[in-house]
Design an enzyme around this catalytic site. Structure first.
Site, PDB file in Angstrom:
ATOM      1  N   LYS A   1       5.071 -10.413   9.809  1.00 33.73           N
ATOM      2  CA  LYS A   1       4.173 -10.404   8.646  1.00 33.73           C
ATOM      3  C   LYS A   1       4.376 -11.623   7.742  1.00 33.73           C
ATOM      4  O   LYS A   1       5.462 -11.856   7.219  1.00 33.73           O
ATOM      5  CB  LYS A   1       4.397  -9.110   7.857  1.00 33.73           C
ATOM      6  CG  LYS A   1       3.396  -8.896   6.753  1.00 33.73           C
ATOM      7  CD  LYS A   1       3.196  -7.423   6.500  1.00 33.73           C
ATOM      8  CE  LYS A   1       2.355  -7.172   5.280  1.00 33.73           C
ATOM      9  NZ  LYS A   1       1.768  -5.840   5.276  1.00 33.73           N
TER      10      LYS A   1
ATOM     11  N   ARG B   1       0.727   0.312  15.003  1.00 25.33           N
ATOM     12  CA  ARG B   1       1.956  -0.226  15.616  1.00 25.33           C
ATOM     13  C   ARG B   1       1.624  -0.689  17.020  1.00 25.33           C
ATOM     14  O   ARG B   1       1.001   0.050  17.782  1.00 25.33           O
ATOM     15  CB  ARG B   1       3.034   0.869  15.746  1.00 25.33           C
ATOM     16  CG  ARG B   1       3.399   1.512  14.423  1.00 25.33           C
ATOM     17  CD  ARG B   1       4.628   0.870  13.811  1.00 25.33           C
ATOM     18  NE  ARG B   1       5.061   1.631  12.668  1.00 25.33           N
ATOM     19  CZ  ARG B   1       4.550   1.513  11.445  1.00 25.33           C
ATOM     20  NH1 ARG B   1       3.597   0.658  11.209  1.00 25.33           N
ATOM     21  NH2 ARG B   1       4.998   2.254  10.449  1.00 25.33           N
TER      22      ARG B   1
ATOM     23  N   ARG C   1       0.839  -1.193   0.000  1.00 27.70           N
ATOM     24  CA  ARG C   1       0.000   0.000   0.000  1.00 27.70           C
ATOM     25  C   ARG C   1       0.877   1.247   0.000  1.00 27.70           C
ATOM     26  O   ARG C   1       2.042   1.200   0.371  1.00 27.70           O
ATOM     27  CB  ARG C   1      -0.898   0.016   1.246  1.00 27.70           C
ATOM     28  CG  ARG C   1      -1.873  -1.156   1.284  1.00 27.70           C
ATOM     29  CD  ARG C   1      -2.698  -1.152   2.543  1.00 27.70           C
ATOM     30  NE  ARG C   1      -1.845  -1.133   3.714  1.00 27.70           N
ATOM     31  CZ  ARG C   1      -2.069  -0.390   4.798  1.00 27.70           C
ATOM     32  NH1 ARG C   1      -3.103   0.416   4.845  1.00 27.70           N
ATOM     33  NH2 ARG C   1      -1.264  -0.441   5.835  1.00 27.70           N
TER      34      ARG C   1
END
Ligand code: BT5
Length: 355
Positions: free
Chosen positions: A218, A354, A152
Site C-alpha cells: 500500500k 484480499r 476506513r
C-alpha cells in the site's frame, strides 16, 4: 484564497484564535522553534548545536532539548560528536507558494483557502468542522503530521512528521450522497495519474476500493466522508494519504505491507510538487465527476486494476466470500464471480479484498 501555516481553532474558524491545547481530544501544538530547526537541517548537512542556537536565538542546551523531541515525532536525527546534528533523510517542509506553482490558476481561483498545519488530529476532521460550521466552498487542508490519522472503519493511518502527504479537500456537491458512488475510486485514479505524470508507473496499480499499491504494497489510501445531506446537496471531505519517505522507525508500526515513493524511484520527488499536482488533478477530476459521474473514469481504473481476473476473498464484517475478481461496474461496484459461477456486485461500504 487564504494561505496559512499556523494553527487556529477549528471550532471557531472565523475567529482565528491561536491555541495550544487539547480540544475535544484533538491536540494542537504550535512549536515554531522545532520546525525552524528542521528547516535549518533540511539541507542534509551537519550543523553544530552552537550554529543552530545562534540561528534560532536560543542556547545550545535549548537546541539539545528540542532535538530530543524529534524521536516522538519519528524524525530521524544523526548526532556526531564534533560535527553536530544532521537529518539522514532530508525533510522538505510544505510551503504554500511552492505547492501553488503546480495548481492551475483557475483552480487556485476557486479554492477559498489552503491551510497548512504543523500538526492536527486528522485533516479530514479539521475540514469536517468547517462543514459543520456552515462554511461553503472548496477548502484544502494539509498537515506535516497527524496525531489521529484515520483510515476506513476506524482504522489508523500512520502519519509521521514531514514524511508523507496528508491531504483533505472539502468539496460541496449539488447531488444526493447516493449519486457519489465511485468517488473514492476516482480519487485513487487521480493519485495514479499524478504518479504517471512524474514517470512513476512501473508496478503501480489500484486495488479496489481505495488503495494505490506498488507491487501489492500500500502506497496511498483514500477516505471519503459525506456530511450534511439536505435537498440534494452534500459536503464531502476527501482525504488522501500518500507515502513519500516513511522514516525507518515507522517500518514496523503498520500491520500490512506498505511502500513509499522513496522505495519506488531513485528520482528525488518534491513533496510540495506532488502535493500541488495532486490537488490540481483531484479538482480537475471532480469537475468531470460532477457532470459525468464515475463512468468517465472507468477505463482509467480498468487499466490499473490489479485484482481483475485474480482469485480473491471478499472480507465482510461477519463473512468471507471466495471467487474471481471480474472488475467493476459503471457505478464503481466490485464484481465477483463466486464459486458457483454467479456474478455479484459489492459496494465499498463495509468490505475489503484480499488477494
Ligand atoms: C485508507 O483506509 O486507506 C484511508 C487512508 C486515508 C488517510 C488520509 S490522510 C489525510 C486524511 N486524514 C485522515 O485522517 N485520513 C485521510 P483503509 O483502507 O482502512 O486502510 C487503513 C490500513 O492501512 C491500516 O489498518 C493499516 O493496515 C494500513 N496503514 C496505516 N497507515 C498506513 C500508511 N501510512 N501507509 C500504508 N498503509 C497504512
Amino acid at each position: 484564497m487564504y494561505f496559512s501555516s499556523t494553527i487556529y481553532c477549528p471550532y471557531c474558524p472565523y475567529s482565528f484564535i491561536k491555541i495550544c491545547a487539547i480540544v475535544n481530544g484533538i491536540i494542537y501544538i504550535v512549536n515554531k522553534k522545532l520546525k525552524n530547526i528542521i528547516q535549518h537541517l533540511s539541507d542534509g548537512e551537519f550543523h553544530s548545536g552552537a550554529q543552530l542556537g545562534k540561528a534560532l536565538g536560543i542556547t545550545r542546551s535549548a537546541v539539545w532539548k528540542l532535538i530530543r523531541q524529534f524521536e516522538g515525532l519519528d524524525v530521524e536525527i544523526q548526532s556526531v560528536v564534533g560535527k553536530g546534528y544532521r537529518l539522514p533523510r532530508q525533510i522538505e517542509l510544505l510551503r504554500a507558494a511552492k505547492i501553488k506553482k503546480y495548481i492551475d490558476q483557475q483552480n487556485i481561483d476557486i479554492l477559498k483557502e489552503m491551510r497548512i498545519l504543523d500538526e492536527v488530529s486528522s485533516t479530514n476532521d479539521y475540514l469536517a468542522q468547517y462543514s459543520s460550521c456552515g462554511k461553503n466552498g472548496i477548502y484544502v487542508c494539509l498537515a506535516e503530521r497527524q496525531t489521529g490519522g484515520r483510515g476506513r472503519q476506524g482504522r489508523k493511518w500512520l502519519s509521521p512528521f514531514g514524511a508523507n502527504i496528508y491531504l483533505s479537500l472539502l468539496w460541496p456537491f449539488f447531488k444526493d450522497a447516493g449519486e457519489l458512488s465511485g468517488l473514492s475510486l476516482m480519487v485513487a485514479v487521480s493519485v495514479i495519474q499524478v504518479l504517471r505524470s512524474l514517470g512513476i508507473d512501473k508496478g503501480i496499480g489500484l486495488k479496489w476500493p481505495n488503495d494505490v499499491v506498488w507491487r501489492n504494497k500500500k502506497l496511498a489510501g483514500v477516505l471519503i466522508e459525506v456530511f450534511g445531506e439536505a435537498h440534494g446537496t452534500c459536503n464531502t471531505v476527501i482525504g488522501v494519504g500518500l507515502n513519500i519517505g516513511m522514516p525507518k522507525t515507522c517500518a514496523k508500526k503498520i500491520d500490512r505491507p506498505w511502500a513509499d515513493i522513496t522505495e519506488i524511484t531513485d528520482k528525488k520527488v518534491s513533496r510540495n510538487k506532488i502535493t500541488g499536482l495532486l490537488i490540481n488533478q483531484i479538482i480537475n477530476n471532480l469537475a468531470i465527476f460532477q457532470q459525468d459521474k464515475f463512468p468517465a473514469f472507468l477505463n482509467l481504473w480498468k487499466k490499473s486494476d490489479i485484482l481483475r481476473g485474480k482469485k480473491i476473498t471478499i472480507v465482510m464484517q461477519n463473512k468471507r466470500v471466495n471467487g474471481i475478481a471480474r472488475g467493476i461496474d459503471k457505478s464503481g461496484y466490485f464484481l465477483l464471480e463466486d464459486e458457483k459461477g454467479q456474478l455479484k456486485s459489492y459496494s465499498a461500504g463495509e468490505i475489503s479484498t484480499r488477494l
